[in-house]
Design a protein around this motif. Sequence first.
Motif, PDB file in Angstrom:
ATOM      1  N   ARG A   1      81.839 102.812  57.851  1.00 33.10           N
ATOM      2  CA  ARG A   1      80.571 103.122  58.530  1.00 33.10           C
ATOM      3  C   ARG A   1      80.015 104.468  58.076  1.00 33.10           C
ATOM      4  NH1 ARG A   1      78.833  98.504  59.994  1.00 33.10           N
ATOM      5  NH2 ARG A   1      80.277  97.315  61.237  1.00 33.10           N
ATOM      6  N   GLY A   2      78.727 104.621  58.250  1.00 34.93           N
ATOM      7  CA  GLY A   2      78.075 105.896  57.981  1.00 34.93           C
ATOM      8  C   GLY A   2      77.936 106.193  56.501  1.00 34.93           C
ATOM      9  N   ILE A   3      77.796 107.477  56.225  1.00 34.29           N
ATOM     10  CA  ILE A   3      77.536 107.880  54.840  1.00 34.29           C
ATOM     11  C   ILE A   3      78.746 107.691  53.931  1.00 34.29           C
ATOM     12  CG2 ILE A   3      75.703 109.485  55.501  1.00 34.29           C
ATOM     13  CD1 ILE A   3      77.678 111.776  54.936  1.00 34.29           C
ATOM     14  N   ASP A   4      79.924 107.499  54.509  1.00 31.85           N
ATOM     15  CA  ASP A   4      81.107 107.284  53.672  1.00 31.85           C
ATOM     16  C   ASP A   4      81.065 105.950  52.925  1.00 31.85           C
ATOM     17  OD1 ASP A   4      82.113 109.764  54.240  1.00 31.85           O
ATOM     18  OD2 ASP A   4      83.443 109.064  55.838  1.00 31.85           O
ATOM     19  N   GLN A   5      80.137 105.064  53.305  1.00 32.48           N
ATOM     20  CA  GLN A   5      79.914 103.840  52.529  1.00 32.48           C
ATOM     21  C   GLN A   5      79.555 104.199  51.087  1.00 32.48           C
ATOM     22  OE1 GLN A   5      76.756 101.584  54.221  1.00 32.48           O
ATOM     23  NE2 GLN A   5      77.993 100.752  55.889  1.00 32.48           N
ATOM     24  N   ILE A   6      78.884 105.311  50.923  1.00 29.90           N
ATOM     25  CA  ILE A   6      78.460 105.741  49.586  1.00 29.90           C
ATOM     26  C   ILE A   6      79.681 106.003  48.701  1.00 29.90           C
ATOM     27  CG2 ILE A   6      77.203 107.519  48.301  1.00 29.90           C
ATOM     28  CD1 ILE A   6      75.410 107.837  50.812  1.00 29.90           C
ATOM     29  N   LEU A   7      80.753 106.522  49.290  1.00 33.26           N
ATOM     30  CA  LEU A   7      81.978 106.761  48.513  1.00 33.26           C
ATOM     31  C   LEU A   7      82.607 105.444  48.052  1.00 33.26           C
ATOM     32  CD1 LEU A   7      83.549 109.667  50.597  1.00 33.26           C
ATOM     33  CD2 LEU A   7      82.222 109.817  48.469  1.00 33.26           C
ATOM     34  N   VAL A   8      82.579 104.428  48.912  1.00 33.10           N
ATOM     35  CA  VAL A   8      83.064 103.090  48.532  1.00 33.10           C
ATOM     36  C   VAL A   8      82.217 102.558  47.382  1.00 33.10           C
ATOM     37  CG1 VAL A   8      83.341 100.694  49.308  1.00 33.10           C
ATOM     38  CG2 VAL A   8      83.962 102.589  50.833  1.00 33.10           C
ATOM     39  N   PHE A   9      80.916 102.734  47.504  1.00 34.11           N
ATOM     40  CA  PHE A   9      79.965 102.296  46.489  1.00 34.11           C
ATOM     41  C   PHE A   9      80.276 102.949  45.142  1.00 34.11           C
ATOM     42  CE2 PHE A   9      75.718 102.526  44.472  1.00 34.11           C
ATOM     43  CZ  PHE A   9      75.311 101.203  44.590  1.00 34.11           C
ATOM     44  N   ALA A  10      80.468 104.271  45.147  1.00 27.76           N
ATOM     45  CA  ALA A  10      80.764 105.003  43.905  1.00 27.76           C
ATOM     46  C   ALA A  10      82.086 104.543  43.300  1.00 27.76           C
ATOM     47  CB  ALA A  10      80.791 106.508  44.174  1.00 27.76           C
ATOM     48  N   LEU A  11      83.097 104.378  44.133  1.00 29.52           N
ATOM     49  CA  LEU A  11      84.402 103.925  43.640  1.00 29.52           C
ATOM     50  C   LEU A  11      84.310 102.531  43.023  1.00 29.52           C
ATOM     51  CD1 LEU A  11      87.428 104.467  43.343  1.00 29.52           C
ATOM     52  CD2 LEU A  11      87.741 103.471  45.617  1.00 29.52           C
ATOM     53  N   ALA A  12      83.549 101.658  43.642  1.00 29.18           N
ATOM     54  CA  ALA A  12      83.393 100.304  43.104  1.00 29.18           C
ATOM     55  C   ALA A  12      82.778 100.334  41.711  1.00 29.18           C
ATOM     56  CB  ALA A  12      82.547  99.456  44.045  1.00 29.18           C
ATOM     57  N   PHE A  13      81.879 101.276  41.451  1.00 27.19           N
ATOM     58  CA  PHE A  13      81.248 101.361  40.130  1.00 27.19           C
ATOM     59  C   PHE A  13      82.227 101.813  39.051  1.00 27.19           C
ATOM     60  CE2 PHE A  13      77.293 100.274  41.942  1.00 27.19           C
ATOM     61  CZ  PHE A  13      76.476  99.900  40.885  1.00 27.19           C
ATOM     62  N   VAL A  14      83.289 102.490  39.446  1.00 27.30           N
ATOM     63  CA  VAL A  14      84.333 102.817  38.474  1.00 27.30           C
ATOM     64  C   VAL A  14      84.922 101.519  37.929  1.00 27.30           C
ATOM     65  CG1 VAL A  14      86.632 103.837  38.177  1.00 27.30           C
ATOM     66  CG2 VAL A  14      84.886 105.051  39.494  1.00 27.30           C
ATOM     67  N   PHE A  15      85.257 100.597  38.822  1.00 27.38           N
ATOM     68  CA  PHE A  15      85.855  99.328  38.406  1.00 27.38           C
ATOM     69  C   PHE A  15      84.828  98.407  37.768  1.00 27.38           C
ATOM     70  CE2 PHE A  15      88.669 100.861  41.720  1.00 27.38           C
ATOM     71  CZ  PHE A  15      89.892 100.759  41.076  1.00 27.38           C
ATOM     72  N   MET A  16      83.632  98.411  38.307  1.00 27.24           N
ATOM     73  CA  MET A  16      82.629  97.435  37.919  1.00 27.24           C
ATOM     74  C   MET A  16      81.900  97.790  36.630  1.00 27.24           C
ATOM     75  SD  MET A  16      79.897  95.962  40.590  1.00 27.24           S
ATOM     76  CE  MET A  16      79.219  97.562  40.918  1.00 27.24           C
ATOM     77  N   MET A  17      81.745  99.067  36.321  1.00 25.45           N
ATOM     78  CA  MET A  17      80.983  99.465  35.142  1.00 25.45           C
ATOM     79  C   MET A  17      81.781 100.329  34.159  1.00 25.45           C
ATOM     80  SD  MET A  17      77.877  98.281  35.285  1.00 25.45           S
ATOM     81  CE  MET A  17      76.920  97.389  36.476  1.00 25.45           C
ATOM     82  N   LEU A  18      82.517 101.313  34.668  1.00 29.04           N
ATOM     83  CA  LEU A  18      83.191 102.236  33.754  1.00 29.04           C
ATOM     84  C   LEU A  18      84.349 101.576  33.011  1.00 29.04           C
ATOM     85  CD1 LEU A  18      83.204 105.644  35.656  1.00 29.04           C
ATOM     86  CD2 LEU A  18      81.482 104.664  34.132  1.00 29.04           C
ATOM     87  N   ILE A  19      85.206 100.882  33.727  1.00 31.03           N
ATOM     88  CA  ILE A  19      86.346 100.230  33.054  1.00 31.03           C
ATOM     89  C   ILE A  19      85.859  99.203  32.036  1.00 31.03           C
ATOM     90  CG2 ILE A  19      88.370  98.735  33.385  1.00 31.03           C
ATOM     91  CD1 ILE A  19      88.885 100.318  36.006  1.00 31.03           C
ATOM     92  N   PRO A  20      84.925  98.280  32.410  1.00 33.18           N
ATOM     93  CA  PRO A  20      84.431  97.348  31.381  1.00 33.18           C
ATOM     94  C   PRO A  20      83.732  98.053  30.222  1.00 33.18           C
ATOM     95  CG  PRO A  20      83.875  96.535  33.550  1.00 33.18           C
ATOM     96  CD  PRO A  20      84.407  97.926  33.731  1.00 33.18           C
ATOM     97  N   GLY A  21      82.956  99.097  30.510  1.00 30.69           N
ATOM     98  CA  GLY A  21      82.241  99.812  29.446  1.00 30.69           C
ATOM     99  C   GLY A  21      83.188 100.457  28.450  1.00 30.69           C
TER     100      GLY A  21
END
Length: 193
Positions: free
Chosen positions: A162-182
């Motif tokens: 909940r709250g603004i900490d959702q943004i941290l989940v969002f950022a972490l997901a982009f590590v797996f979703m974009m950085l690792i594949p890239g």
Amino acid sequence: MDDKKLNEKESLELIAQMIQNTKFRMAKNTGTPFLIWGYTTIIVSLLVWFLLKETGNYNWQWLWFMLPVTALPFTLWIDRKQQKMVKTYIDRIVGYVWTVFGVGSFFVSWVAILFWNLSILFIILLMMGMGTALTGLIIKMRVVTVCGALGALASLGCIYVRGIDQILVFALAFVFMMLIPGHYLNKIAKQDN
């Protein structure tokens, strides 16, 4: 090729070579956009999270629009600088996938702004995860497919956190979703050179 007819073995070899060439091209040309959008998204996410946490002023949310404003021109500039190769049908399909998901994400973001009752981080993560997974399926690269699926599944974290900490989940997901594949796609491209 001449008007020569290919036998079954030659046809299979030609098809296998075309698939291998497409995989090489996709690895060579697809990794960098993943990295551009991945790093930009993580930086903007952490910036928005930090400013919201420190000030409590939700007007910092407008910084999310820095993503397309910075990453899209940079992606187009890098694309123009890369070695020009013949565009294949697979290239066009991957381009269509990202055009649809990109425009869809932009549209959903505006709907969230106007109606405020959408869980935008959940929706964007789900859409980007699906786009990454589809790209992996199209280019037949399991690592990219799995990372996209993990990103889509990580969208559930935006429901539970909940709250603004959702943004941290969002950022972490982009590590797996974009950085690792890239990085994976760029590594394959360098090995094939």
